[in-house]
Design a protein around this motif. Structure first.
Motif, PDB file in Angstrom:
ATOM      1  N   LEU A   1       0.818  -1.784  -0.043  1.00 22.03           N
ATOM      2  CA  LEU A   1      -0.366  -0.224  -0.090  1.00 22.03           C
ATOM      3  C   LEU A   1       0.960   1.100  -0.010  1.00 22.03           C
ATOM      4  N   GLY A   2       0.690   1.986  -0.775  1.00 17.23           N
ATOM      5  CA  GLY A   2       1.497   3.517  -1.057  1.00 17.23           C
ATOM      6  C   GLY A   2       0.544   4.807  -0.553  1.00 17.23           C
ATOM      7  N   TYR A   3       0.795   5.702  -1.042  1.00 19.37           N
ATOM      8  CA  TYR A   3       0.722   6.327  -0.791  1.00 19.37           C
ATOM      9  C   TYR A   3       0.270   8.020  -1.239  1.00 19.37           C
ATOM     10  N   SER A   4      -0.435   8.240  -1.996  1.00 22.71           N
ATOM     11  CA  SER A   4       0.051  10.269  -2.049  1.00 22.71           C
ATOM     12  C   SER A   4      -1.900  10.032  -0.868  1.00 22.71           C
ATOM     13  N   ALA A   5      -1.511  11.984  -1.033  1.00 23.33           N
ATOM     14  CA  ALA A   5      -2.026  12.223   0.020  1.00 23.33           C
ATOM     15  C   ALA A   5      -2.317  14.275  -0.562  1.00 23.33           C
ATOM     16  N   ARG A   6      -3.602  13.970   0.230  1.00 25.10           N
ATOM     17  CA  ARG A   6      -3.821  15.926  -0.001  1.00 25.10           C
ATOM     18  C   ARG A   6      -4.352  16.677   1.100  1.00 25.10           C
ATOM     19  N   VAL A   7      -4.521  17.825   1.218  1.00 24.00           N
ATOM     20  CA  VAL A   7      -5.149  18.340   1.948  1.00 24.00           C
ATOM     21  C   VAL A   7      -5.981  19.004   2.252  1.00 24.00           C
ATOM     22  N   ALA A   8      -6.763  19.314   2.969  1.00 21.96           N
ATOM     23  CA  ALA A   8      -7.695  19.921   2.964  1.00 21.96           C
ATOM     24  C   ALA A   8      -7.947  20.988   3.981  1.00 21.96           C
ATOM     25  N   LEU A   9      -8.449  21.550   3.941  1.00 26.61           N
ATOM     26  CA  LEU A   9      -8.248  23.267   4.835  1.00 26.61           C
ATOM     27  C   LEU A   9     -10.004  22.871   5.464  1.00 26.61           C
ATOM     28  N   ARG A  10      -9.895  23.957   6.574  1.00 27.24           N
ATOM     29  CA  ARG A  10     -10.944  23.330   7.626  1.00 27.24           C
ATOM     30  C   ARG A  10     -10.303  25.486   8.625  1.00 27.24           C
ATOM     31  N   HIS A  11     -11.148  26.355   8.181  1.00 23.94           N
ATOM     32  CA  HIS A  11     -11.115  27.282   8.892  1.00 23.94           C
ATOM     33  C   HIS A  11     -11.991  27.555  10.272  1.00 23.94           C
ATOM     34  N   GLN A  12     -11.007  28.414  11.188  1.00 19.79           N
ATOM     35  CA  GLN A  12     -12.081  28.512  12.530  1.00 19.79           C
ATOM     36  C   GLN A  12     -13.366  29.203  12.316  1.00 19.79           C
ATOM     37  N   GLN A  13     -14.098  29.709  13.494  1.00 18.73           N
ATOM     38  CA  GLN A  13     -15.185  29.766  13.459  1.00 18.73           C
ATOM     39  C   GLN A  13     -14.695  31.249  13.083  1.00 18.73           C
ATOM     40  N   HIS A  14     -14.407  32.056  14.347  1.00 13.18           N
ATOM     41  CA  HIS A  14     -14.018  33.534  14.570  1.00 13.18           C
ATOM     42  C   HIS A  14     -14.209  34.347  12.802  1.00 13.18           C
ATOM     43  N   ASN A  15     -14.518  35.194  12.236  1.00 13.55           N
ATOM     44  CA  ASN A  15     -13.985  36.007  11.228  1.00 13.55           C
ATOM     45  C   ASN A  15     -12.666  36.121  11.006  1.00 13.55           C
ATOM     46  N   LYS A  16     -12.369  36.639  11.770  1.00 11.84           N
ATOM     47  CA  LYS A  16     -10.641  36.614  11.766  1.00 11.84           C
ATOM     48  C   LYS A  16     -10.118  36.107  10.234  1.00 11.84           C
ATOM     49  N   TRP A  17     -10.991  34.569  10.456  1.00 11.06           N
ATOM     50  CA  TRP A  17     -10.712  33.944   8.912  1.00 11.06           C
ATOM     51  C   TRP A  17     -10.224  34.483   7.587  1.00 11.06           C
ATOM     52  N   VAL A  18     -11.122  34.970   7.525  1.00 10.42           N
ATOM     53  CA  VAL A  18     -11.253  35.823   6.399  1.00 10.42           C
ATOM     54  C   VAL A  18     -10.266  36.351   5.398  1.00 10.42           C
ATOM     55  N   ARG A  19     -10.027  37.350   7.451  1.00  3.92           N
ATOM     56  CA  ARG A  19      -8.593  38.539   6.235  1.00  3.92           C
ATOM     57  C   ARG A  19      -7.495  37.602   5.957  1.00  3.92           C
TER      58      ARG A  19
END
Length: 351
Positions: free
Chosen positions: A62-80
């Motif tokens: 079993l070999g692996y390729s991997a991908r990154v999925a992002l999850r932002h925080q709930q505080h609206n600071k993430w937008v900036r």
């Protein structure tokens, strides 16, 4: 848009091509651009480490390729934070910063904990949590554990990855990049996080200018800086960091807030005979650009992700990263061995 292409690793077993199963690293972001750099940098390093073949399981082929999925925080600071990151680092435009902010991810989180045990609350302590450690051996242990479980559930990984955005099992990373990972993947990090000077720079450091980063957490977060342990050097302590400079040498103080808060530092540096200027009132990305542009020495609080990441990505000959002995957070030290970072970081605790 230029997209970083990691080194291709073709895994074989007795001259057979190994099936590559895509697995997901869910990356929990928080804060402004510097924090997001730290979180995403760690997730990408985990991805490249999995894809390197270091954890290849020959028994299960079993070999692996991997991908990154992002999850932002709930505080609206993430937008900036997301906007600044995408503006200054064009390769990050390939990501959806809300990909794992949905009910599907919440369901898969519960499925993983039903499969492997643990807390079903999203963002609670997760399986393979060792990958969030600052200790390289614990990170290795977490990745090995993940590979072992993924091997047992090969069909489930494959089906989950083909029918959903997030694989099962998946990795959940919520911590900042640390020096062992940065040292191991420094060149890949520099290639991926190529900085867009035309969009994010205002003022550059002079080639013969040293830079002191006065983050001034006390002014930014007056109610929390002390409990967070964000203690910064006083003017005399800051001047001592550059005690080896000669009379007439140049130093710039870069600070996000008004220059009047930097005046005591100006006085302390000038008392040592240094030529001082203050660069203030810029936004975060412009301060980051100034730090990155320095070609001599930069110094600042090690808890500032702007300081550490400008050190990783920039061209400074030395990065003095300090912590105060009064802080509840002790400095993380590591002797880098890779050519990009070896002897570049100078960690100090100020008493």
């Amino acid at each position: 848009m230029e997209v970083h292409q990691p080194v291709s690793h073709n895994l074989t077993h007795h001259h057979e091509i190994i099936e590559t199963v895509p697995v997901t690293i869910v990356c929990q972001l928080s804060g402004e651009m510097g924090n997001n750099l730290g979180k995403l940098g760690r997730c990408l390093s985990l991805k490249w480490w999995l894809e390197s073949g270091a954890f290849y399981n020959s028994t299960n082929k079993l070999g692996y390729s991997a991908r990154v999925a992002l999850r932002h925080q709930q505080h609206n600071k993430w937008v900036r934070g997301a906007q600044d990151l995408q503006r200054c680092f064009p390769n990050t435009n390939q990501f959806d910063f809300s990909e794992a902010n949905n009910n599907e991810f919440a369901d898969i989180w519960k499925m993983q904990h039903q499969l492997l045990g643990g807390d079903e609350r999203v963002e609670a302590n997760s399986p393979f949590h060792e990958i969030n450690s600052i200790d390289e051996k614990e990170i290795v242990s977490g990745l090995q554990s993940f590979v072992s479980e993924a091997s047992k559930h090969h069909a489930m990984v494959y089906n989950a990855a083909s029918k959903r955005n997030v694989s099962l099992p998946f990795l959940f990373s919520a911590q900042f990049q640390n020096l062992p990972l940065e040292d191991r993947f420094h060149e890949e990090i520099r290639q991926f996080f190529r900085f867009n000077e035309s969009s994010c720079c205002k003022v550059m450091a002079d080639p013969d200018e040293n830079v002191f980063h006065y983050r001034n957490f006390k002014k930014e977060m007056p109610k929390r800086w002390n409990s967070y342990g964000f203690h910064e050097a006083d003017p005399q302590q800051a001047a001592d960091l550059f005690g080896h400079l000669k009379e007439g040498d140049k130093i710039a103080i870069v600070t996000r807030f008004g220059g009047e808060t930097a005046q005591p530092y100006v006085d302390a540096f000038e008392a040592r005979g240094l030529k001082v200027r203050v660069v203030d009132g810029q936004d975060g990305p412009a301060d980051f650009c100034f730090l990155m542009s320095a070609q001599k020495e930069i110094a600042g609080l090690w808890q500032s992700t702007y300081l550490t990441w400008a050190g990783y990505l920039g061209n400074a000959t030395r990065v003095i990263a300090y912590a105060m002995a009064t802080s509840s957070h002790k400095i993380e030290t590591y002797n880098c061995t890779g050519p990009g970072l070896k002897r570049k970081f100078d960690f100090r605790t100020i008493h």
